[in-house]
Design a protein around this motif. Structure first.
Motif, PDB file in Angstrom:
ATOM      1  N   ILE A  68      15.201  -1.092  52.898  1.00  0.00           N
ATOM      2  CA  ILE A  68      14.258  -0.282  53.680  1.00  0.00           C
ATOM      3  C   ILE A  68      14.903   1.047  54.066  1.00  0.00           C
ATOM      4  CG2 ILE A  68      12.909  -0.181  55.804  1.00  0.00           C
ATOM      5  CD1 ILE A  68      12.738  -3.242  55.697  1.00  0.00           C
ATOM      6  N   VAL A  69      16.109   0.982  54.607  1.00  0.00           N
ATOM      7  CA  VAL A  69      16.777   2.200  55.078  1.00  0.00           C
ATOM      8  C   VAL A  69      16.953   3.199  53.941  1.00  0.00           C
ATOM      9  CG1 VAL A  69      19.014   3.096  55.819  1.00  0.00           C
ATOM     10  CG2 VAL A  69      17.972   1.239  57.072  1.00  0.00           C
ATOM     11  N   VAL A  70      17.450   2.735  52.810  1.00  0.00           N
ATOM     12  CA  VAL A  70      17.768   3.665  51.715  1.00  0.00           C
ATOM     13  C   VAL A  70      16.500   4.325  51.179  1.00  0.00           C
ATOM     14  CG1 VAL A  70      18.641   3.830  49.359  1.00  0.00           C
ATOM     15  CG2 VAL A  70      19.927   2.543  51.072  1.00  0.00           C
ATOM     16  N   ILE A  71      15.462   3.525  50.913  1.00  0.00           N
ATOM     17  CA  ILE A  71      14.236   4.105  50.350  1.00  0.00           C
ATOM     18  C   ILE A  71      13.571   5.055  51.344  1.00  0.00           C
ATOM     19  CG2 ILE A  71      11.950   3.630  49.379  1.00  0.00           C
ATOM     20  CD1 ILE A  71      13.009   0.995  48.370  1.00  0.00           C
ATOM     21  N   VAL A  72      13.407   4.586  52.585  1.00  0.00           N
ATOM     22  CA  VAL A  72      12.703   5.418  53.564  1.00  0.00           C
ATOM     23  C   VAL A  72      13.483   6.696  53.850  1.00  0.00           C
ATOM     24  CG1 VAL A  72      11.920   5.559  55.946  1.00  0.00           C
ATOM     25  CG2 VAL A  72      11.444   3.523  54.616  1.00  0.00           C
ATOM     26  N   LEU A  73      14.797   6.590  53.958  1.00  0.00           N
ATOM     27  CA  LEU A  73      15.566   7.792  54.294  1.00  0.00           C
ATOM     28  C   LEU A  73      15.553   8.797  53.143  1.00  0.00           C
ATOM     29  CD1 LEU A  73      18.721   6.963  56.419  1.00  0.00           C
ATOM     30  CD2 LEU A  73      16.558   7.952  57.097  1.00  0.00           C
ATOM     31  N   THR A  74      15.792   8.354  51.901  1.00  0.00           N
ATOM     32  CA  THR A  74      15.858   9.346  50.815  1.00  0.00           C
ATOM     33  C   THR A  74      14.506  10.019  50.618  1.00  0.00           C
ATOM     34  OG1 THR A  74      15.751   7.429  49.355  1.00  0.00           O
ATOM     35  CG2 THR A  74      17.812   8.611  49.404  1.00  0.00           C
ATOM     36  N   ILE A  75      13.448   9.245  50.447  1.00  0.00           N
ATOM     37  CA  ILE A  75      12.147   9.868  50.191  1.00  0.00           C
ATOM     38  C   ILE A  75      11.584  10.521  51.451  1.00  0.00           C
ATOM     39  CG2 ILE A  75       9.789   9.491  49.355  1.00  0.00           C
ATOM     40  CD1 ILE A  75      10.893   7.299  47.599  1.00  0.00           C
ATOM     41  N   GLY A  76      11.640   9.810  52.555  1.00  0.00           N
ATOM     42  CA  GLY A  76      11.084  10.335  53.802  1.00  0.00           C
ATOM     43  C   GLY A  76      11.729  11.645  54.223  1.00  0.00           C
ATOM     44  N   MET A  77      13.051  11.738  54.059  1.00  0.00           N
ATOM     45  CA  MET A  77      13.752  12.963  54.455  1.00  0.00           C
ATOM     46  C   MET A  77      13.342  14.134  53.570  1.00  0.00           C
ATOM     47  SD  MET A  77      15.879  13.026  56.979  1.00  0.00           S
ATOM     48  CE  MET A  77      15.847  11.744  58.188  1.00  0.00           C
ATOM     49  N   LEU A  78      13.227  13.872  52.253  1.00  0.00           N
ATOM     50  CA  LEU A  78      12.850  14.938  51.327  1.00  0.00           C
ATOM     51  C   LEU A  78      11.436  15.437  51.652  1.00  0.00           C
ATOM     52  CD1 LEU A  78      13.629  16.594  48.814  1.00  0.00           C
ATOM     53  CD2 LEU A  78      12.422  14.875  47.456  1.00  0.00           C
ATOM     54  N   VAL A  79      10.523  14.482  51.853  1.00  0.00           N
ATOM     55  CA  VAL A  79       9.140  14.845  52.157  1.00  0.00           C
ATOM     56  C   VAL A  79       9.067  15.638  53.464  1.00  0.00           C
ATOM     57  CG1 VAL A  79       6.932  13.860  52.843  1.00  0.00           C
ATOM     58  CG2 VAL A  79       8.091  12.993  50.818  1.00  0.00           C
ATOM     59  N   LEU A 113      19.398  18.032  58.290  1.00  0.00           N
ATOM     60  CA  LEU A 113      19.006  16.800  57.596  1.00  0.00           C
ATOM     61  C   LEU A 113      19.993  15.679  57.892  1.00  0.00           C
ATOM     62  CD1 LEU A 113      17.832  17.965  54.072  1.00  0.00           C
ATOM     63  CD2 LEU A 113      16.504  16.661  55.724  1.00  0.00           C
ATOM     64  N   ALA A 114      21.279  16.025  57.881  1.00  0.00           N
ATOM     65  CA  ALA A 114      22.297  15.007  58.149  1.00  0.00           C
ATOM     66  C   ALA A 114      22.116  14.438  59.552  1.00  0.00           C
ATOM     67  CB  ALA A 114      23.694  15.600  58.000  1.00  0.00           C
ATOM     68  N   ALA A 115      21.848  15.331  60.508  1.00  0.00           N
ATOM     69  CA  ALA A 115      21.664  14.878  61.893  1.00  0.00           C
ATOM     70  C   ALA A 115      20.484  13.918  61.983  1.00  0.00           C
ATOM     71  CB  ALA A 115      21.445  16.084  62.801  1.00  0.00           C
ATOM     72  N   GLN A 116      19.374  14.289  61.348  1.00  0.00           N
ATOM     73  CA  GLN A 116      18.188  13.447  61.431  1.00  0.00           C
ATOM     74  C   GLN A 116      18.351  12.157  60.628  1.00  0.00           C
ATOM     75  OE1 GLN A 116      15.496  13.649  63.405  1.00  0.00           O
ATOM     76  NE2 GLN A 116      16.639  15.294  64.365  1.00  0.00           N
ATOM     77  N   ALA A 117      19.112  12.235  59.519  1.00  0.00           N
ATOM     78  CA  ALA A 117      19.347  11.027  58.727  1.00  0.00           C
ATOM     79  C   ALA A 117      20.164  10.023  59.532  1.00  0.00           C
ATOM     80  CB  ALA A 117      20.054  11.380  57.423  1.00  0.00           C
ATOM     81  N   ALA A 118      21.144  10.538  60.279  1.00  0.00           N
ATOM     82  CA  ALA A 118      21.968   9.648  61.100  1.00  0.00           C
ATOM     83  C   ALA A 118      21.107   8.936  62.134  1.00  0.00           C
ATOM     84  CB  ALA A 118      23.080  10.446  61.779  1.00  0.00           C
ATOM     85  N   LEU A 119      20.248   9.714  62.811  1.00  0.00           N
ATOM     86  CA  LEU A 119      19.341   9.117  63.801  1.00  0.00           C
ATOM     87  C   LEU A 119      18.348   8.166  63.139  1.00  0.00           C
ATOM     88  CD1 LEU A 119      18.206  11.783  66.385  1.00  0.00           C
ATOM     89  CD2 LEU A 119      19.707   9.833  66.713  1.00  0.00           C
ATOM     90  N   GLY A 120      17.844   8.600  61.971  1.00  0.00           N
ATOM     91  CA  GLY A 120      16.868   7.783  61.255  1.00  0.00           C
ATOM     92  C   GLY A 120      17.462   6.457  60.823  1.00  0.00           C
ATOM     93  N   PHE A 121      18.689   6.496  60.354  1.00  0.00           N
ATOM     94  CA  PHE A 121      19.361   5.262  59.962  1.00  0.00           C
ATOM     95  C   PHE A 121      19.381   4.280  61.134  1.00  0.00           C
ATOM     96  CE2 PHE A 121      22.952   2.442  59.800  1.00  0.00           C
ATOM     97  CZ  PHE A 121      22.876   1.945  58.520  1.00  0.00           C
ATOM     98  N   MET A 122      19.799   4.786  62.281  1.00  0.00           N
ATOM     99  CA  MET A 122      19.878   3.936  63.468  1.00  0.00           C
ATOM    100  C   MET A 122      18.506   3.367  63.816  1.00  0.00           C
ATOM    101  SD  MET A 122      21.079   5.082  67.227  1.00  0.00           S
ATOM    102  CE  MET A 122      19.657   6.094  67.528  1.00  0.00           C
ATOM    103  N   GLY A 123      17.485   4.238  63.798  1.00  0.00           N
ATOM    104  CA  GLY A 123      16.149   3.801  64.165  1.00  0.00           C
ATOM    105  C   GLY A 123      15.630   2.701  63.242  1.00  0.00           C
TER     106      GLY A 123
END
Lengths: 278, 297
Positions: free
Chosen positions: A76-87, A195-205
């Protein structure tokens, strides 16, 4: 100058006292997870287990579907973070650097969604996903994340407005660079820190999320790690097997702590800037 | 030339709409449509097995007579005692941390660790710490003060204080970071001027630091209340089945039970709407009141 030094010393002392209360529960958890089941109920409590055993980790990892849970959370984390962040990055770029009809209305509409509490939409979403036969699959936890996240969009938009001069886009246009070309070659690299900052937070969430996975995932092999360890509670606390539970809790924490260790700066910065808490 | 530029602009617009389409589509699919559907089912009785039965305001009337709704609402609001306590603690922490000496970033990490830890893992470890007979807390109380600690999670009167304690432990690090950011934006000239006027540490705290931090106080209160209204995960683990005498159940827990354990979809939606509107009103009031106390420069 001397007074400053004294204040420093007092501050440090107070902080040290407080930090004992902050860290003790973690140390106690680690200590319990390394204990034999019979040594758990010793009074007074022993901080250093005697004997130290790693059996609980091996047992909890092998006997329960914890490995599945770990993998499901990771998927879940990998798919949502890679695509979600790009979008999110794409729409933040469009909203932040360009003018187009209905822009204000669309952006305000999106901001409005931040005000909808999850408890209001969770029931209709569940009904919708169960119509699609997606209950007990990872899809309800992945698909909504693929459409981007308004908090991330807002954050990156703010960042872009100050970090990327409009002249840069104009210059690239004159050089004949296409719209997606400018985005991927110029804007995306500039966004990297945000992006890195939000990815870090997103991972945690996503890793720590509980209510969503609890609603959708029922078969143990399909559950995320958080739902799994919550259900182990019923299993092992009934048998008073606290060492097993604590070992599982530590395993669930490890990825977050590793990510935090490497992205500490981003975590704290983005917390302070966007103020979004998990 | 003109048509060439126009062509570029048209292509650009197409790209722009393509770039913003996913979140807008996501908003429609996972926001707007569910909201409309949720309003619709809140006026029905529905167990998901048979067809929805129109019941008008039935669900809303039922919840007014439902003691458990009010009990869970009371619990939810009670737990908000943790918000002012947490603000005071995290502000003091931030003031102590707002200095430059060795080990300060290590300190910040320690206080921040609970914020990033999974709520479920944290709840489980506190369950063990709060164990009446073998828990760390009661042992600590006995060894140091000779006090026999209560059955924290087993007695209705102790469940909410326990939850507040855990909330404080896991939350102050997050607010500390916000306060730290706020403190670092206060210009030192204010303090220097106050020192010339002979102000002491207390005056500087109450007349400069606390007032200039009001935007942070405001943010922490608003987000804290919204978060508290939605608390669920720790309740699910620490107050099993709502805890003794339903003393730990929050509104979201109540909604969860009705929706996903009893499959009262219509009724649960009605309660969710009442909660959603309550959050909206409380947030709106706070924004209206904010210009009276929040400092803007």
């Amino acid at each position: 100058m001397k007074r400053e030094k004294m204040t420093d010393l007092w501050s440090l002392l107070l902080l040290l006292c407080g930090s004992i209360f902050m860290i003790a529960p973690f140390i106690w958890t680690i200590s319990t997870s390394l204990k034999d089941r019979r040594n758990v109920f010793e009074i007074p409590p022993q901080w250093i287990p005697d004997p130290i055993t790693f059996d609980n980790y091996a047992k909890v990892w092998l006997e329960s579907p914890l490995l599945h849970g770990f993998m499901n959370s990771l998927i879940i984390v990998v798919i949502v973070l890679t695509i979600g962040m790009l979008v999110s990055a794409m729409s933040a770029y469009a909203f932040g650097k360009f003018e187009f009809p209905y822009k204000g209305m669309l952006f305000m509409g999106l901001l409005g969604t931040m005000m909808i509490p999850y408890s209001v939409v969770m029931i209709p979403q569940y009904i919708g996903f169960s119509r699609l036969d997606w209950v007990d699959t990872l899809l309800p936890l992945i698909v909504p994340g693929l459409f981007g996240n308004i908090v991330v969009i807002f954050f990156i938009r703010q960042y872009m407005q100050s970090a990327m001069p409009t002249e840069l886009i104009e210059a690239a246009k004159i050089d004949g660079c296409s719209f997606p070309g400018i985005f991927f070659k110029i804007a995306l690299p500039i966004m990297k820190p945000a992006l890195a900052a939000q990815a870090a937070l997103g991972f945690m969430g996503i890793w720590n999320d509980f209510l969503g996975p609890l609603i959708y995932l029922h078969t143990p092999e399909k559950q995320t790690i958080q739902v799994l360890i919550a259900s182990m509670q019923a299993m092992y606390i009934g048998q008073s097997d606290y060492p097993m539970i604590m070992a599982a809790a530590i395993i669930a924490m490890v990825p977050v702590i590793i990510v935090f260790f490497f992205c500490q700066r981003y975590f704290i910065e983005s917390m302070a800037i966007s103020g979004i808490k998990g | 030339m003109g048509t060439k530029l126009g062509g570029y602009r048209r292509r650009e617009l197409a790209w722009l709409y393509l770039f913003v389409a996913p979140p807008v589509l996501g908003f429609l699919l996972f926001g707007l449509v569910p909201i409309l559907f949720s309003i619709y089912i809140s006026f029905h009785k529905w167990d998901m097995l048979t067809d929805p039965q129109w019941s008008g305001l039935g669900n809303y009337k039922d919840l007014l007579k439902d003691e458990k709704v009010f009990k869970s609402l009371y619990n939810t609001i009670y737990l908000m005692i943790g918000i002012p306590l947490g603000m005071i603690l995290s502000m003091l922490l931030a003031i102590l941390m707002n200095r430059k000496f060795a080990g300060i970033s290590f300190m910040r990490t320690i206080y921040y660790l609970p914020v990033i830890s999974p709520i479920i893992a944290v709840s489980l470890l506190w369950q063990w710490i709060l164990n009446q007979d073998y828990g760390l807390l009661n042992n600590f109380l006995w060894e140091t003060f000779g006090i026999t600690g209560p059955n924290w999670l087993g007695k209705p009167e102790w469940v909410k204080p326990s939850l507040i304690l855990i909330g404080l432990w896991s939350g102050i690090g997050g607010n500390m970071v916000l306060y730290l950011a706020g403190l670092q934006s206060i210009s030192s000239t204010y303090y220097e001027a106050a020192e010339i006027d002979g102000a002491g540490a207390w005056h500087k705290l109450t007349r400069i630091t606390i007032p200039l931090l009001t935007p942070i106080h405001f943010f922490v209160v608003v987000m804290g209340i919204i978060g508290a209204f939605q608390s669920f995960s720790q309740i699910y683990v620490l107050a099993v089945d709502g805890g003794p005498e339903y003393s730990g159940a929050t509104v979201v827990y109540y909604i969860f039970q009705h929706a996903f354990e009893y499959f009262n979809m219509g009724y649960a939606s009605a309660v969710a709407w009442v909660l959603g509107i309550l959050i909206f009103i409380v947030t709106l009031i706070q924004f209206k009141l904010s210009n009276r106390w929040v400092y803007q420069d």
